[in-house]
Design a protein around this motif. Sequence first.
Motif, PDB file in Angstrom:
ATOM      1  N   VAL A   1       0.808  -1.222   0.000  1.00  0.00           N
ATOM      2  CA  VAL A   1       0.000   0.000   0.000  1.00  0.00           C
ATOM      3  C   VAL A   1       0.843   1.275   0.000  1.00  0.00           C
ATOM      4  CG1 VAL A   1      -2.022  -1.070   1.059  1.00  0.00           C
ATOM      5  CG2 VAL A   1      -0.231  -0.085   2.518  1.00  0.00           C
ATOM      6  N   ASN A   2       2.160   1.126   0.252  1.00  0.00           N
ATOM      7  CA  ASN A   2       3.035   2.310   0.270  1.00  0.00           C
ATOM      8  C   ASN A   2       2.476   3.388   1.200  1.00  0.00           C
ATOM      9  OD1 ASN A   2       5.007   4.162  -0.234  1.00  0.00           O
ATOM     10  ND2 ASN A   2       4.485   4.485  -2.395  1.00  0.00           N
ATOM     11  N   SER A   3       2.298   3.020   2.462  1.00  0.00           N
ATOM     12  CA  SER A   3       1.753   3.845   3.556  1.00  0.00           C
ATOM     13  C   SER A   3       0.263   3.595   3.727  1.00  0.00           C
ATOM     14  CB  SER A   3       1.983   5.339   3.358  1.00  0.00           C
ATOM     15  OG  SER A   3       1.299   6.069   4.379  1.00  0.00           O
ATOM     16  N   ILE A   4      -0.052   2.865   4.786  1.00  0.00           N
ATOM     17  CA  ILE A   4      -1.469   2.552   5.037  1.00  0.00           C
ATOM     18  C   ILE A   4      -2.230   3.788   5.481  1.00  0.00           C
ATOM     19  CG2 ILE A   4      -1.249   1.861   7.473  1.00  0.00           C
ATOM     20  CD1 ILE A   4      -3.152  -0.541   6.639  1.00  0.00           C
ATOM     21  N   THR A   5      -1.544   4.745   6.087  1.00  0.00           N
ATOM     22  CA  THR A   5      -2.203   5.992   6.483  1.00  0.00           C
ATOM     23  C   THR A   5      -2.630   6.780   5.247  1.00  0.00           C
ATOM     24  OG1 THR A   5      -0.862   6.087   8.485  1.00  0.00           O
ATOM     25  CG2 THR A   5      -1.946   8.121   7.809  1.00  0.00           C
ATOM     26  N   ALA A   6      -1.726   6.906   4.291  1.00  0.00           N
ATOM     27  CA  ALA A   6      -2.054   7.638   3.071  1.00  0.00           C
ATOM     28  C   ALA A   6      -3.117   6.932   2.242  1.00  0.00           C
ATOM     29  CB  ALA A   6      -0.785   7.833   2.232  1.00  0.00           C
TER      30      ALA A   6
ATOM     31  N   LEU B   1      -8.210   1.926   0.833  1.00  0.00           N
ATOM     32  CA  LEU B   1      -8.140   0.559   1.349  1.00  0.00           C
ATOM     33  C   LEU B   1      -9.480   0.106   1.909  1.00  0.00           C
ATOM     34  CD1 LEU B   1      -6.526  -1.974   2.286  1.00  0.00           C
ATOM     35  CD2 LEU B   1      -6.025  -0.717   4.380  1.00  0.00           C
ATOM     36  N   LEU B   2     -10.099   0.949   2.722  1.00  0.00           N
ATOM     37  CA  LEU B   2     -11.389   0.589   3.317  1.00  0.00           C
ATOM     38  C   LEU B   2     -12.455   0.405   2.242  1.00  0.00           C
ATOM     39  CD1 LEU B   2     -11.390   3.037   6.377  1.00  0.00           C
ATOM     40  CD2 LEU B   2     -10.914   0.578   6.417  1.00  0.00           C
ATOM     41  N   ALA B   3     -12.472   1.314   1.275  1.00  0.00           N
ATOM     42  CA  ALA B   3     -13.458   1.200   0.186  1.00  0.00           C
ATOM     43  C   ALA B   3     -13.210  -0.050  -0.638  1.00  0.00           C
ATOM     44  CB  ALA B   3     -13.401   2.449  -0.691  1.00  0.00           C
ATOM     45  N   TRP B   4     -11.937  -0.370  -0.862  1.00  0.00           N
ATOM     46  CA  TRP B   4     -11.598  -1.545  -1.669  1.00  0.00           C
ATOM     47  C   TRP B   4     -12.014  -2.828  -0.963  1.00  0.00           C
ATOM     48  CZ3 TRP B   4      -8.358  -5.832  -1.378  1.00  0.00           C
ATOM     49  CH2 TRP B   4      -8.112  -6.497  -2.591  1.00  0.00           C
ATOM     50  N   LEU B   5     -11.738  -2.923   0.316  1.00  0.00           N
ATOM     51  CA  LEU B   5     -12.148  -4.114   1.072  1.00  0.00           C
ATOM     52  C   LEU B   5     -13.663  -4.301   1.011  1.00  0.00           C
ATOM     53  CD1 LEU B   5      -9.904  -3.850   4.263  1.00  0.00           C
ATOM     54  CD2 LEU B   5      -9.808  -5.655   2.537  1.00  0.00           C
ATOM     55  N   GLU B   6     -14.369  -3.209   1.190  1.00  0.00           N
ATOM     56  CA  GLU B   6     -15.838  -3.295   1.209  1.00  0.00           C
ATOM     57  C   GLU B   6     -16.385  -3.677  -0.156  1.00  0.00           C
ATOM     58  OE1 GLU B   6     -19.203  -0.964   3.745  1.00  0.00           O
ATOM     59  OE2 GLU B   6     -17.616   0.234   2.837  1.00  0.00           O
ATOM     60  N   SER B   7     -15.815  -3.142  -1.229  1.00  0.00           N
ATOM     61  CA  SER B   7     -16.360  -3.390  -2.570  1.00  0.00           C
ATOM     62  C   SER B   7     -15.972  -4.755  -3.123  1.00  0.00           C
ATOM     63  CB  SER B   7     -15.898  -2.301  -3.534  1.00  0.00           C
ATOM     64  OG  SER B   7     -14.492  -2.368  -3.736  1.00  0.00           O
ATOM     65  N   THR B   8     -14.836  -5.282  -2.703  1.00  0.00           N
ATOM     66  CA  THR B   8     -14.353  -6.545  -3.275  1.00  0.00           C
ATOM     67  C   THR B   8     -14.741  -7.766  -2.451  1.00  0.00           C
ATOM     68  OG1 THR B   8     -12.232  -6.375  -2.128  1.00  0.00           O
ATOM     69  CG2 THR B   8     -12.379  -5.417  -4.343  1.00  0.00           C
ATOM     70  N   GLY B   9     -15.135  -7.579  -1.212  1.00  0.00           N
ATOM     71  CA  GLY B   9     -15.468  -8.725  -0.369  1.00  0.00           C
ATOM     72  C   GLY B   9     -14.277  -9.596  -0.047  1.00  0.00           C
ATOM     73  N   THR B  10     -13.103  -9.000   0.033  1.00  0.00           N
ATOM     74  CA  THR B  10     -11.887  -9.753   0.339  1.00  0.00           C
ATOM     75  C   THR B  10     -11.939 -10.295   1.763  1.00  0.00           C
ATOM     76  OG1 THR B  10     -10.582  -8.450  -1.213  1.00  0.00           O
ATOM     77  CG2 THR B  10      -9.375  -9.565   0.544  1.00  0.00           C
TER      78      THR B  10
ATOM     79  N   LEU C   1      -6.441  -9.942   3.583  1.00  0.00           N
ATOM     80  CA  LEU C   1      -5.529  -9.093   2.826  1.00  0.00           C
ATOM     81  C   LEU C   1      -4.159  -9.093   3.494  1.00  0.00           C
ATOM     82  CD1 LEU C   1      -4.931  -7.006   0.607  1.00  0.00           C
ATOM     83  CD2 LEU C   1      -5.739  -5.229   2.189  1.00  0.00           C
ATOM     84  N   CYS C   2      -3.145  -9.431   2.705  1.00  0.00           N
ATOM     85  CA  CYS C   2      -1.757  -9.326   3.145  1.00  0.00           C
ATOM     86  C   CYS C   2      -1.250  -7.952   2.720  1.00  0.00           C
ATOM     87  CB  CYS C   2      -0.905 -10.412   2.507  1.00  0.00           C
ATOM     88  SG  CYS C   2      -1.425 -12.092   2.925  1.00  0.00           S
ATOM     89  N   VAL C   3      -0.736  -7.192   3.664  1.00  0.00           N
ATOM     90  CA  VAL C   3      -0.332  -5.809   3.419  1.00  0.00           C
ATOM     91  C   VAL C   3       1.175  -5.683   3.607  1.00  0.00           C
ATOM     92  CG1 VAL C   3      -0.595  -3.417   4.174  1.00  0.00           C
ATOM     93  CG2 VAL C   3      -2.570  -4.948   4.190  1.00  0.00           C
ATOM     94  N   GLN C   4       1.791  -4.868   2.751  1.00  0.00           N
ATOM     95  CA  GLN C   4       3.209  -4.546   2.898  1.00  0.00           C
ATOM     96  C   GLN C   4       3.411  -3.035   2.843  1.00  0.00           C
ATOM     97  OE1 GLN C   4       2.499  -6.593  -0.175  1.00  0.00           O
ATOM     98  NE2 GLN C   4       2.039  -8.154   1.368  1.00  0.00           N
ATOM     99  N   GLU C   5       4.537  -2.630   3.405  1.00  0.00           N
ATOM    100  CA  GLU C   5       4.963  -1.229   3.456  1.00  0.00           C
ATOM    101  C   GLU C   5       3.911  -0.358   4.138  1.00  0.00           C
ATOM    102  OE1 GLU C   5       7.554   1.828   0.668  1.00  0.00           O
ATOM    103  OE2 GLU C   5       6.575   0.107  -0.292  1.00  0.00           O
ATOM    104  N   THR C   6       3.590  -0.735   5.370  1.00  0.00           N
ATOM    105  CA  THR C   6       2.603   0.036   6.133  1.00  0.00           C
ATOM    106  C   THR C   6       3.108   1.423   6.488  1.00  0.00           C
ATOM    107  OG1 THR C   6       3.394  -0.852   8.242  1.00  0.00           O
ATOM    108  CG2 THR C   6       1.609  -2.057   7.134  1.00  0.00           C
TER     109      THR C   6
END
Length: 261
Positions: A8-13, A18-27, A30-35
């Motif tokens: 995600v190259n900064s989860i804050t940014a 990210l939240l919209a993507w999780l909600e729309s994709t029904g994932t 999720l494995c996240v890198q570069e928080t």
Amino acid sequence: MRIATWNVNSITARLPRLLAWLESTGTDVLCVQETKCTEEQFPAEQLRELGYESAVNATGRWNGVALISRIGLTDIVKGLPGGPEYEGVTEPRAIAATCGPVRLWSVYVPNGREVGHDHYAYKLRWLEALREAVADDAAGARPFAVLGDYNVAPADEDVWDLSRFEGATHVTPAERAALAALRGEGLSDVVPRPLKYDRPYTYWDYRELGFPKNKGMRIDLVYGNGPFEGAVKDSYVDREERKGKGASDHAPVVVDIEVPL
């Protein structure tokens, strides 16, 4: 079950996207890198409001990994067992957990910087430690996968112009041999080429119009064992999420598997 990996190259940014993507994709996971945040700064509460638990290995600065799951997180391992230090520091580049019926690692492999640099030697040692750490799970009967930003393009066709990488990291024989050794433990690349387009890159530099000109690399990978690979029903790179204002320079890689929850 839908599993994805995303640098995600900064989860804050990237949090609103990210939240919209999780909600729309029904994932489901999720494995996240570069928080790029500390564990205390990680947005666990916002994710919990969407029904996700979080497991985080992060100290701020440029690294940090996480697992975000709505089907459970147990047997969490923070850090790479036996992993090397860099300049006296153990960097937060790996985290593992069991999520429902599957065992998963989220990994952020060191960049390597330049061939011959101390960071390049560190990268190769790190990949060897990863191979040793996952060997038992890879050989097991439970679906298992290592997902993340590997910072290695497995084949020549995984970079937009091989001549631009002559003498550079990410494509060297030693790095590719390290990936081959990892696959030799019983893992396979479960996101095949080609997908729905000729070059399924996962990363495009922000500079020089990298994404509009499709000057990309395929470095975000999903390596699964036999039971995991046998359960795969679909996979894709979500290029749409690389578009627009505020996007990460990586796109999510998504894998759908059919396993009993």
